[in-house]
Design an enzyme around this catalytic site. Structure first.
Site, mmCIF file in Angstrom:
data_model
loop_
_atom_site.group_PDB
_atom_site.id
_atom_site.type_symbol
_atom_site.label_atom_id
_atom_site.label_comp_id
_atom_site.label_asym_id
_atom_site.label_seq_id
_atom_site.Cartn_x
_atom_site.Cartn_y
_atom_site.Cartn_z
ATOM 1 N N ARG A 89 2.757 21.676 7.302
ATOM 2 C CA ARG A 89 3.750 21.163 6.354
ATOM 3 C C ARG A 89 4.141 22.199 5.303
ATOM 4 N NH1 ARG A 89 2.013 15.327 7.142
ATOM 5 N NH2 ARG A 89 3.458 14.030 6.014
ATOM 6 N N ARG A 128 8.715 -0.312 5.984
ATOM 7 C CA ARG A 128 7.358 -0.111 6.491
ATOM 8 C C ARG A 128 6.325 -0.472 5.425
ATOM 9 N NH1 ARG A 128 5.782 5.783 8.695
ATOM 10 N NH2 ARG A 128 4.989 6.210 6.626
ATOM 11 N N ARG A 145 7.468 12.031 -1.644
ATOM 12 C CA ARG A 145 7.174 12.587 -0.318
ATOM 13 C C ARG A 145 8.424 13.216 0.299
ATOM 14 N NH1 ARG A 145 5.007 7.451 2.059
ATOM 15 N NH2 ARG A 145 4.904 8.465 4.086
HETATM 16 P P1 AMP Z 1 1.433 11.284 7.115
HETATM 17 O O1 AMP Z 1 0.633 10.163 7.687
HETATM 18 O O2 AMP Z 1 1.619 12.413 8.062
HETATM 19 O O3 AMP Z 1 2.735 10.810 6.509
HETATM 20 O O4 AMP Z 1 0.581 11.884 5.902
HETATM 21 C C1 AMP Z 1 0.224 11.086 4.784
HETATM 22 C C2 AMP Z 1 -0.163 11.966 3.609
HETATM 23 O O5 AMP Z 1 -1.280 12.783 3.978
HETATM 24 C C3 AMP Z 1 0.901 12.944 3.145
HETATM 25 O O6 AMP Z 1 1.822 12.363 2.240
HETATM 26 C C4 AMP Z 1 0.042 14.021 2.469
HETATM 27 O O7 AMP Z 1 -0.414 13.577 1.205
HETATM 28 C C5 AMP Z 1 -1.171 14.076 3.376
HETATM 29 N N1 AMP Z 1 -0.994 15.074 4.472
HETATM 30 C C6 AMP Z 1 -0.946 14.828 5.810
HETATM 31 N N2 AMP Z 1 -0.783 15.971 6.505
HETATM 32 C C7 AMP Z 1 -0.728 16.974 5.582
HETATM 33 C C8 AMP Z 1 -0.541 18.373 5.662
HETATM 34 N N3 AMP Z 1 -0.374 19.012 6.838
HETATM 35 N N4 AMP Z 1 -0.536 19.081 4.486
HETATM 36 C C9 AMP Z 1 -0.719 18.479 3.304
HETATM 37 N N5 AMP Z 1 -0.859 17.158 3.151
HETATM 38 C C10 AMP Z 1 -0.877 16.394 4.283
#
Ligand code: AMP
Length: 187
Positions: A89, A128, A145
């Site tokens: 990310r 959601r 986000r």
């Molecule tokens: P997601 O389920 O992929 O939307 O991730 C949920 C949250 O987890 C994100 O909003 C970030 O806070 C954290 N997160 C997940 N993957 C990453 C990543 N590669 N780098 C940094 N934070 C992450």
């Protein structure tokens, strides 16, 4: 064998499409978000460190997620391919992944990007939030986000385009149509 990255803003349908593609190609779905949520549930060190960032809709520090990926890709089920969902990310994460794959003597087949306009994403994410009740699905954190995505993750598209790996997919159609567009790119 497929070694893939799925990219796209929060709410683009990445997780849903990733699940379908993983079951068809018989590869593990490696989602840093899922791993972090599990770590929070189990109150591990990484989970405790990550929680405040996730609750605010901020990115968890690079060092935490890079270590998670390092450990996960070393597991046996990743030997015959994998799909990274939600990682990398940031540019530093992408560089770390490059080095890691180089060390392992592996390459990527493709980076799939699901593109969906911001207004549609906000609508989907608020919906959601009502259904799943995720702690980070309220309007303020959702906007944060999206902002983080645009500032820190969006530049990665250019990074992978320059490497000739990027496949752009329109993420606004029906679920099955999007799946078949992805499969067309992979075959
Ligand atoms: P997601 O389920 O992929 O939307 O991730 C949920 C949250 O987890 C994100 O909003 C970030 O806070 C954290 N997160 C997940 N993957 C990453 C990543 N590669 N780098 C940094 N934070 C992450």
């Amino acid at each position: 064998m497929q070694r893939l990255i799925f990219m796209g803003p929060p709410g683009a349908g990445k997780g849903t499409q990733a699940k379908i593609i993983c079951s068809e190609y018989k590869i593990p779905q490696v989602s840093t978000g899922d791993i972090l949520r599990e770590s929070i549930k189990n109150q591990t060190k990484a989970g405790l460190e990550a929680k405040k960032f996730m609750d605010a809709g901020d990115l968890v520090p690079d060092s935490v997620v890079i270590n998670i990926i390092k450990d996960r890709l070393a597991e046996a089920d990743c030997k015959h391919g994998f799909l990274l969902d939600g990682f990398p990310r940031t540019l530093d994460q992408a560089d770390a992944l490059d080095s890691l794959l180089k060390e392992m003597g592996l390459g990527l087949n493709a980076v799939i990007n699901l593109a969906v306009p911001d207004e549609e994403l906000l609508k989907r994410l608020l919906e959601r939030a009502k259904i799943e009740g995720r702690a980070d699905d309220n309007e303020e954190t959702i906007k944060n986000r999206l902002l983080n995505y645009n500032n820190k993750t969006f530049p990665l598209l250019d990074y992978y385009k320059k490497k000739g790996l990027l496949k752009e997919i329109n993420g606004t159609g029906k679920m099955e149509e999007i799946t078949s567009l992805i499969k067309k790119e992979l075959n």
